[in-house]
Design an enzyme around this catalytic site. Sequence first.
Site, PDB file in Angstrom:
ATOM      1  N   HIS A 117     -56.803  52.758  29.814  1.00 49.79           N
ATOM      2  CA  HIS A 117     -56.550  53.620  30.967  1.00 49.79           C
ATOM      3  C   HIS A 117     -57.309  54.937  30.753  1.00 49.79           C
ATOM      4  CE1 HIS A 117     -54.824  55.054  34.531  1.00 49.79           C
ATOM      5  NE2 HIS A 117     -53.557  55.160  34.203  1.00 49.79           N
ATOM      6  N   GLN A 141     -56.613  58.293  32.813  1.00 47.00           N
ATOM      7  CA  GLN A 141     -55.369  58.954  32.438  1.00 47.00           C
ATOM      8  C   GLN A 141     -55.594  59.890  31.253  1.00 47.00           C
ATOM      9  OE1 GLN A 141     -51.991  58.616  33.689  1.00 47.00           O
ATOM     10  NE2 GLN A 141     -51.857  60.429  32.414  1.00 47.00           N
ATOM     11  N   ARG A 181     -58.562  48.694  39.422  1.00 44.04           N
ATOM     12  CA  ARG A 181     -57.339  48.559  38.617  1.00 44.04           C
ATOM     13  C   ARG A 181     -56.984  47.084  38.576  1.00 44.04           C
ATOM     14  NH1 ARG A 181     -51.765  51.952  38.453  1.00 44.04           N
ATOM     15  NH2 ARG A 181     -53.214  53.332  37.416  1.00 44.04           N
ATOM     16  N   CYS A 239     -47.405  59.466  31.016  1.00 47.49           N
ATOM     17  CA  CYS A 239     -48.390  59.204  32.076  1.00 47.49           C
ATOM     18  C   CYS A 239     -47.723  58.982  33.424  1.00 47.49           C
ATOM     19  CB  CYS A 239     -49.252  58.012  31.696  1.00 47.49           C
ATOM     20  SG  CYS A 239     -48.316  56.517  31.369  1.00 47.49           S
ATOM     21  N   ASP A 254     -44.828  56.090  27.137  1.00 49.39           N
ATOM     22  CA  ASP A 254     -45.129  55.307  28.343  1.00 49.39           C
ATOM     23  C   ASP A 254     -44.050  54.230  28.427  1.00 49.39           C
ATOM     24  OD1 ASP A 254     -46.386  54.069  30.519  1.00 49.39           O
ATOM     25  OD2 ASP A 254     -47.939  53.109  29.300  1.00 49.39           O
TER      26      ASP A 254
HETATM   27  N1  NVA Z   1     -48.817  51.032  30.596  1.00 45.03           N
HETATM   28  C1  NVA Z   1     -48.501  51.225  31.993  1.00 45.03           C
HETATM   29  C2  NVA Z   1     -49.204  52.406  32.527  1.00 45.03           C
HETATM   30  C3  NVA Z   1     -48.903  52.723  33.967  1.00 45.03           C
HETATM   31  C4  NVA Z   1     -49.638  53.919  34.454  1.00 45.03           C
HETATM   32  C5  NVA Z   1     -48.864  49.962  32.769  1.00 45.03           C
HETATM   33  O1  NVA Z   1     -49.947  49.409  32.503  1.00 45.03           O
HETATM   34  O2  NVA Z   1     -48.094  49.538  33.613  1.00 45.03           O
HETATM   35  N1   CP Z   2     -50.229  57.154  35.466  1.00 48.17           N
HETATM   36  C1   CP Z   2     -50.686  56.333  36.431  1.00 48.17           C
HETATM   37  O1   CP Z   2     -51.758  55.702  36.324  1.00 48.17           O
HETATM   38  O2   CP Z   2     -49.886  56.273  37.521  1.00 48.17           O
HETATM   39  P1   CP Z   2     -50.028  55.245  38.723  1.00 48.17           P
HETATM   40  O3   CP Z   2     -49.742  53.869  38.185  1.00 48.17           O
HETATM   41  O4   CP Z   2     -49.023  55.709  39.736  1.00 48.17           O
HETATM   42  O5   CP Z   2     -51.443  55.307  39.252  1.00 48.17           O
END
Ligand code: NVA
Ligand code: CP
Length: 313
Positions: free
Chosen positions: A129, A132, A102, A270, A230
């Site tokens: 992602h 997800q 990540r 998500c 989101d």
């Molecule tokens: N778009 C969000 C998704 C978190 C799961 C982010 O990247 O922070």
């Molecule tokens: N939806 C998702 O990826 O959640 P986290 O950021 O908690 O892993």
Amino acid sequence: MNALQGRDLLSLADLSAQEIQDLLQLAADLKAGKVKPRCDKVLGLLFNKASTRTRVSFTVAMYQLGGQVIDLNPNVTQINRGEPLADTARVLNRYLDILAIRTFEQQELQTFADYCDIPIVNALSDREHPCQILADLLTIQECFGTLAGLTLTYLGDGNNVAHSLLLGCALVGMNIRIGCPGGYLPDGEIVAQAQAIANSRATTQQPPTEVLVTEDPKEAVAGVQILYTDVWASMGQESLADSRIPIFQPYQINDQLLSFADSHAIVLHCLPAHREEEITDAVIEGVRSRVWDQAENRMHAQKALLVSLLGAD
Ligand code: NVA
Ligand code: CP
């Protein structure tokens, strides 16, 4: 050997439509306890950003398969002390069986993929992602019994989740609409890629599925079966969060906007959610919400992914 064994998942478009269907079927079978594969392998989690769901669902999935997990927080490795990623990648490749990452830049994932033979999985980047969206598609299939022909509308920021939804929906034959303010549209290359996928699935009897990007939230939502949102500011954009609230307000999923969707529409997010920003408390806690099933499905979908990439049986 299954078709996914040893492969990377950097983008959802790394999978074919059939491979997604096979993963969803395996995830459903795992969830129902119809199959119980074992896999005594080691998964590394190299996370440069916070995570609850992805971290825990990958970990529990691997434990349930009989494997083990190493948390490679960059603060406790040499990465934040300047060791080149290419060097880290070649070393981790000698220890681990699979690595989920990540991070911010998609290019970092590509560097690991270039220097590793083990599967590299995108556990969220600024661009995509994919894990997800596998869970999202599993949730939609559970609710409607099918995917092809349904319409999903994503409202909000044209971000990583929106990008993977564009690709995933186009791949499985769903219509996808993105409703977002001008200046926050999804990347044009990904929209074009989704459109090309939709076009490639079309036949003389069946026109291409819809790939629509609009600034009009009501147009985006009209009659659709799935509403999705989101956060308005993703990880790394925290300083922009307050200034974005008035810009994104018309795209909030609330009871009024929900009333323009199909009367049986479901609502997905998500998570983590900012209640009263991108979604109201009433909607996320309401009868249309499927967010807890969606979160649970992260574990089943990722278990199917681990089994397939590792070639477990
Ligand atoms: N778009 C969000 C998704 C978190 C799961 C982010 O990247 O922070
Ligand atoms: N939806 C998702 O990826 O959640 P986290 O950021 O908690 O892993």
